[in-house]
Design a protein around this motif. Structure first.
Motif, PDB file in Angstrom:
ATOM      1  N   ASN A 191       1.090  -1.198   0.220  1.00  0.00           N
ATOM      2  CA  ASN A 191      -0.127  -0.002  -0.127  1.00  0.00           C
ATOM      3  C   ASN A 191       0.854   1.280  -0.061  1.00  0.00           C
ATOM      4  O   ASN A 191       1.493   1.467   0.851  1.00  0.00           O
ATOM      5  CB  ASN A 191      -1.049  -0.005   0.960  1.00  0.00           C
ATOM      6  N   ASN A 192       0.588   1.980  -1.013  1.00  0.00           N
ATOM      7  CA  ASN A 192       1.810   3.061  -1.079  1.00  0.00           C
ATOM      8  C   ASN A 192       1.051   4.136  -2.000  1.00  0.00           C
ATOM      9  O   ASN A 192       0.440   4.056  -3.290  1.00  0.00           O
ATOM     10  CB  ASN A 192       3.115   2.689  -2.042  1.00  0.00           C
ATOM     11  N   VAL A 193       0.937   5.312  -1.123  1.00  0.00           N
ATOM     12  CA  VAL A 193       0.036   6.573  -1.786  1.00  0.00           C
ATOM     13  C   VAL A 193       0.814   7.171  -3.021  1.00  0.00           C
ATOM     14  O   VAL A 193      -0.133   7.814  -3.663  1.00  0.00           O
ATOM     15  CB  VAL A 193       0.173   7.723  -0.611  1.00  0.00           C
ATOM     16  N   ARG A 194       2.134   7.001  -3.371  1.00  0.00           N
ATOM     17  CA  ARG A 194       2.772   7.228  -4.528  1.00  0.00           C
ATOM     18  C   ARG A 194       2.056   6.675  -5.802  1.00  0.00           C
ATOM     19  O   ARG A 194       1.834   7.282  -6.904  1.00  0.00           O
ATOM     20  CB  ARG A 194       4.210   7.092  -4.416  1.00  0.00           C
ATOM     21  N   LEU A 195       1.661   5.541  -5.597  1.00  0.00           N
ATOM     22  CA  LEU A 195       1.240   4.783  -6.675  1.00  0.00           C
ATOM     23  C   LEU A 195      -0.112   5.532  -7.046  1.00  0.00           C
ATOM     24  O   LEU A 195      -0.608   5.492  -8.485  1.00  0.00           O
ATOM     25  CB  LEU A 195       0.898   3.323  -6.446  1.00  0.00           C
ATOM     26  N   ALA A 196      -0.776   5.828  -6.147  1.00  0.00           N
ATOM     27  CA  ALA A 196      -2.441   6.636  -6.555  1.00  0.00           C
ATOM     28  C   ALA A 196      -2.058   7.879  -7.155  1.00  0.00           C
ATOM     29  O   ALA A 196      -2.967   8.406  -7.840  1.00  0.00           O
ATOM     30  CB  ALA A 196      -3.088   6.650  -5.333  1.00  0.00           C
ATOM     31  N   GLU A 197      -1.130   8.641  -6.658  1.00  0.00           N
ATOM     32  CA  GLU A 197      -0.718  10.170  -7.038  1.00  0.00           C
ATOM     33  C   GLU A 197      -0.048   9.954  -8.575  1.00  0.00           C
ATOM     34  O   GLU A 197      -0.376  10.807  -9.159  1.00  0.00           O
ATOM     35  CB  GLU A 197       0.364  10.596  -6.245  1.00  0.00           C
ATOM     36  N   PRO A 199      -0.576   8.533 -11.509  1.00  0.00           N
ATOM     37  CA  PRO A 199      -1.284   8.640 -12.913  1.00  0.00           C
ATOM     38  C   PRO A 199      -1.841  10.246 -13.093  1.00  0.00           C
ATOM     39  O   PRO A 199      -1.977  10.651 -14.089  1.00  0.00           O
ATOM     40  CB  PRO A 199      -2.529   7.786 -12.593  1.00  0.00           C
ATOM     41  N   GLY A 200      -2.169  10.857 -11.854  1.00  0.00           N
ATOM     42  CA  GLY A 200      -2.452  12.481 -12.111  1.00  0.00           C
ATOM     43  C   GLY A 200      -1.503  13.302 -12.840  1.00  0.00           C
ATOM     44  O   GLY A 200      -1.750  14.161 -13.185  1.00  0.00           O
ATOM     45  N   TYR A 201      -0.089  12.706 -12.564  1.00  0.00           N
ATOM     46  CA  TYR A 201       0.940  13.478 -13.755  1.00  0.00           C
ATOM     47  C   TYR A 201       1.361  12.701 -14.714  1.00  0.00           C
ATOM     48  O   TYR A 201       2.106  13.409 -15.347  1.00  0.00           O
ATOM     49  CB  TYR A 201       2.180  13.819 -12.619  1.00  0.00           C
ATOM     50  N   GLY A 202       0.443  11.830 -15.074  1.00  0.00           N
ATOM     51  CA  GLY A 202       0.882  11.227 -16.486  1.00  0.00           C
ATOM     52  C   GLY A 202       2.216  10.386 -16.389  1.00  0.00           C
ATOM     53  O   GLY A 202       2.827  10.095 -17.264  1.00  0.00           O
ATOM     54  N   GLN A 203       2.533   9.802 -15.304  1.00  0.00           N
ATOM     55  CA  GLN A 203       3.663   9.161 -15.147  1.00  0.00           C
ATOM     56  C   GLN A 203       3.603   8.038 -14.718  1.00  0.00           C
ATOM     57  O   GLN A 203       2.729   7.376 -13.703  1.00  0.00           O
ATOM     58  CB  GLN A 203       4.790  10.149 -14.279  1.00  0.00           C
ATOM     59  N   SER A 204       4.718   7.073 -14.961  1.00  0.00           N
ATOM     60  CA  SER A 204       4.548   5.856 -13.991  1.00  0.00           C
ATOM     61  C   SER A 204       5.414   6.006 -12.584  1.00  0.00           C
ATOM     62  O   SER A 204       6.054   7.162 -12.490  1.00  0.00           O
ATOM     63  CB  SER A 204       5.729   4.936 -14.742  1.00  0.00           C
ATOM     64  N   ILE A 205       5.447   4.979 -11.821  1.00  0.00           N
ATOM     65  CA  ILE A 205       5.850   5.424 -10.475  1.00  0.00           C
ATOM     66  C   ILE A 205       7.497   5.332 -10.635  1.00  0.00           C
ATOM     67  O   ILE A 205       8.069   5.955  -9.851  1.00  0.00           O
ATOM     68  CB  ILE A 205       5.479   4.115  -9.678  1.00  0.00           C
ATOM     69  N   PHE A 206       7.996   4.893 -11.576  1.00  0.00           N
ATOM     70  CA  PHE A 206       9.635   4.977 -11.796  1.00  0.00           C
ATOM     71  C   PHE A 206       9.954   6.369 -12.029  1.00  0.00           C
ATOM     72  O   PHE A 206      10.952   6.714 -11.711  1.00  0.00           O
ATOM     73  CB  PHE A 206       9.705   4.004 -13.036  1.00  0.00           C
ATOM     74  N   ASP A 207       8.992   7.199 -12.797  1.00  0.00           N
ATOM     75  CA  ASP A 207       9.349   8.645 -13.099  1.00  0.00           C
ATOM     76  C   ASP A 207       9.087   9.765 -12.038  1.00  0.00           C
ATOM     77  O   ASP A 207       9.363  10.552 -11.550  1.00  0.00           O
ATOM     78  CB  ASP A 207       8.518   9.164 -14.356  1.00  0.00           C
ATOM     79  N   TYR A 208       7.611   9.262 -11.350  1.00  0.00           N
ATOM     80  CA  TYR A 208       6.987  10.060 -10.227  1.00  0.00           C
ATOM     81  C   TYR A 208       7.816  10.152  -8.843  1.00  0.00           C
ATOM     82  O   TYR A 208       7.999  11.032  -8.381  1.00  0.00           O
ATOM     83  CB  TYR A 208       5.753   9.594 -10.244  1.00  0.00           C
ATOM     84  N   ALA A 209       7.893   8.659  -8.587  1.00  0.00           N
ATOM     85  CA  ALA A 209       8.656   8.582  -7.168  1.00  0.00           C
ATOM     86  C   ALA A 209       9.540   7.242  -7.106  1.00  0.00           C
ATOM     87  O   ALA A 209       9.210   6.178  -6.923  1.00  0.00           O
ATOM     88  CB  ALA A 209       7.535   8.381  -6.114  1.00  0.00           C
ATOM     89  N   PRO A 210      10.747   7.511  -7.806  1.00  0.00           N
ATOM     90  CA  PRO A 210      11.642   6.509  -8.253  1.00  0.00           C
ATOM     91  C   PRO A 210      12.270   5.583  -6.724  1.00  0.00           C
ATOM     92  O   PRO A 210      12.642   4.592  -6.723  1.00  0.00           O
ATOM     93  CB  PRO A 210      12.668   6.987  -8.926  1.00  0.00           C
ATOM     94  N   ASP A 211      12.163   6.402  -5.677  1.00  0.00           N
ATOM     95  CA  ASP A 211      12.636   5.798  -4.647  1.00  0.00           C
ATOM     96  C   ASP A 211      11.623   5.314  -3.630  1.00  0.00           C
ATOM     97  O   ASP A 211      11.965   4.954  -2.464  1.00  0.00           O
ATOM     98  CB  ASP A 211      13.611   6.759  -3.677  1.00  0.00           C
ATOM     99  N   SER A 212      10.522   5.167  -4.050  1.00  0.00           N
ATOM    100  CA  SER A 212       9.265   4.853  -3.146  1.00  0.00           C
ATOM    101  C   SER A 212       9.246   3.354  -3.041  1.00  0.00           C
ATOM    102  O   SER A 212       9.835   2.740  -3.940  1.00  0.00           O
ATOM    103  CB  SER A 212       7.831   5.546  -3.855  1.00  0.00           C
ATOM    104  N   ALA A 213       8.442   3.014  -2.333  1.00  0.00           N
ATOM    105  CA  ALA A 213       8.216   1.580  -2.004  1.00  0.00           C
ATOM    106  C   ALA A 213       7.335   1.014  -3.476  1.00  0.00           C
ATOM    107  O   ALA A 213       7.668  -0.050  -3.778  1.00  0.00           O
ATOM    108  CB  ALA A 213       7.304   1.171  -0.748  1.00  0.00           C
TER     109      ALA A 213
END
Length: 235
Positions: A191-197, A199-213
Motif C-alpha cells: 500500500n503506497n500513496v505514491r502509486l495513486a498519485e 497517474p495524475g501526473y501522467g507518469q509511471s511510478i518510476f518517473d514520479y517517485a523512483p525511491d518509493s516502496a
C-alpha cells in the motif's frame, strides 16, 4: 494480460508500471493495450481516448489507417482505449507476429473478447486485494479458464495494496499460498500513496517517485516475470 473480474484491484496501476518497467529493464519493445472501455490506462498516460481517430477496436480488427499507437517512451507504445466499443468487437489480428512484450489492461468482465485474448496470451496476471472474498473470485476465474480450455499454468496472482502490519492481510496471503501454490507470486505491491498519485501526473511510478516502496515493488515484479520461465515452457 492483466485481468480480474473485480474492478478497483490495481489492474491499471499494474499495467502502467509493468509496461514501463519492462521497457526500462528489458531490451524488447513494449506495447500497452487499453482494452477497458473506462480507458483509465489511456487517461493515466495523458490521452483522452474520445478525441483519437484510432483506438483499440481498430487495433483488434487489424486496421492500420489512422493515428496508430502512441509513443510513450523509448521502446514503449500505447494502443489507446475505446470509450464506446462496438457490441461485437472481436480479435481478428494475429498476436504472435508482434515484436516484444504486449501488456493488455482488460475490463473486469468475462466475455468472448476477453476469453479470446486470454487464450492467445502467454501469461494471465491477476492483481487482487488481500481480502478473503478474493479467493472465491480466483476460484471462479480458474473455473472459467478451464471451461475455455485455457491452461492454469499461465495464471499468476499478484497481491496489491498489501500492508504487512495487518493480520488479515498476512492471513489472506498465507491462505492464498496454501490454496493456489505456485500461482501466487512471491512479491507483493505494498500500500503506497505514491502509486495513486502518479497517474495524475501522467507518469509511471518510476518517473514520479523512483525511491518509493511502489517503485521498488514494481521493479521486483518486472524482474520476477522476466525470470519466470514456467508459463513460457508450458504454453
Amino acid at each position: 494480460m492483466i485481468f480480474n473480474q473485480k474492478g478497483g484491484v490495481g489492474k491499471t496501476t499494474t499495467a502502467i508500471n509493468l509496461g514501463c518497467g519492462l521497457a526500462r529493464w528489458h531490451s524488447e519493445p513494449v506495447t500497452l493495450v487499453d482494452l477497458d472501455p473506462q480507458t483509465h490506462l489511456s487517461a493515466a498516460l495523458g490521452f483522452r481516448a474520445e478525441t483519437l481517430s484510432w483506438n483499440v477496436s481498430d487495433w483488434l480488427a487489424g486496421a492500420t489507417a489512422g493515428e496508430g499507437p502512441k509513443r510513450i517512451a523509448e521502446r514503449l507504445d500505447l494502443v489507446p482505449g475505446d470509450c464506446n466499443p462496438p457490441p461485437a468487437r472481436k480479435l481478428t489480428r494475429r498476436l504472435d507476429d508482434l515484436a516484444g512484450h504486449l501488456v493488455v489492461d482488460a475490463p473486469p468482465t468475462w466475455n468472448d473478447e476477453v476469453a479470446s485474448l486470454l487464450a492467445a496470451c502467454d501469461c494471465v496476471l491477476t492483481p487482487l486485494e488481500p481480502e478473503f472474498l478474493s479467493m472465491q473470485g480466483i476460484s471462479r476465474l480458474m473455473q472459467r479458464m478451464e471451461a475455455a480450455g485455457i491452461s492454469w499454468s499461465r495464471l499468476r496472482l499478484l497481491l496489491c495494496r498489501y500492508d504487512q502490519r495487518l493480520a488479515v492481510h498476512r492471513e489472506v496471503r498465507a491462505r492464498l499460498a496454501d490454496r493456489f501454490g505456485e500461482h501466487l507470486l512471491p512479491g507483493v505491491i505494498r500500500n503506497n500513496v505514491r502509486l495513486a498519485e502518479a497517474p495524475g501526473y501522467g507518469q509511471s511510478i518510476f518517473d514520479y517517485a523512483p525511491d518509493s516502496a511502489g517503485a521498488n515493488d514494481y521493479c521486483a515484479l518486472v524482474h520476477t516475470l522476466i525470470a519466470d520461465k514456467t508459463w513460457r515452457e508450458s504454453n
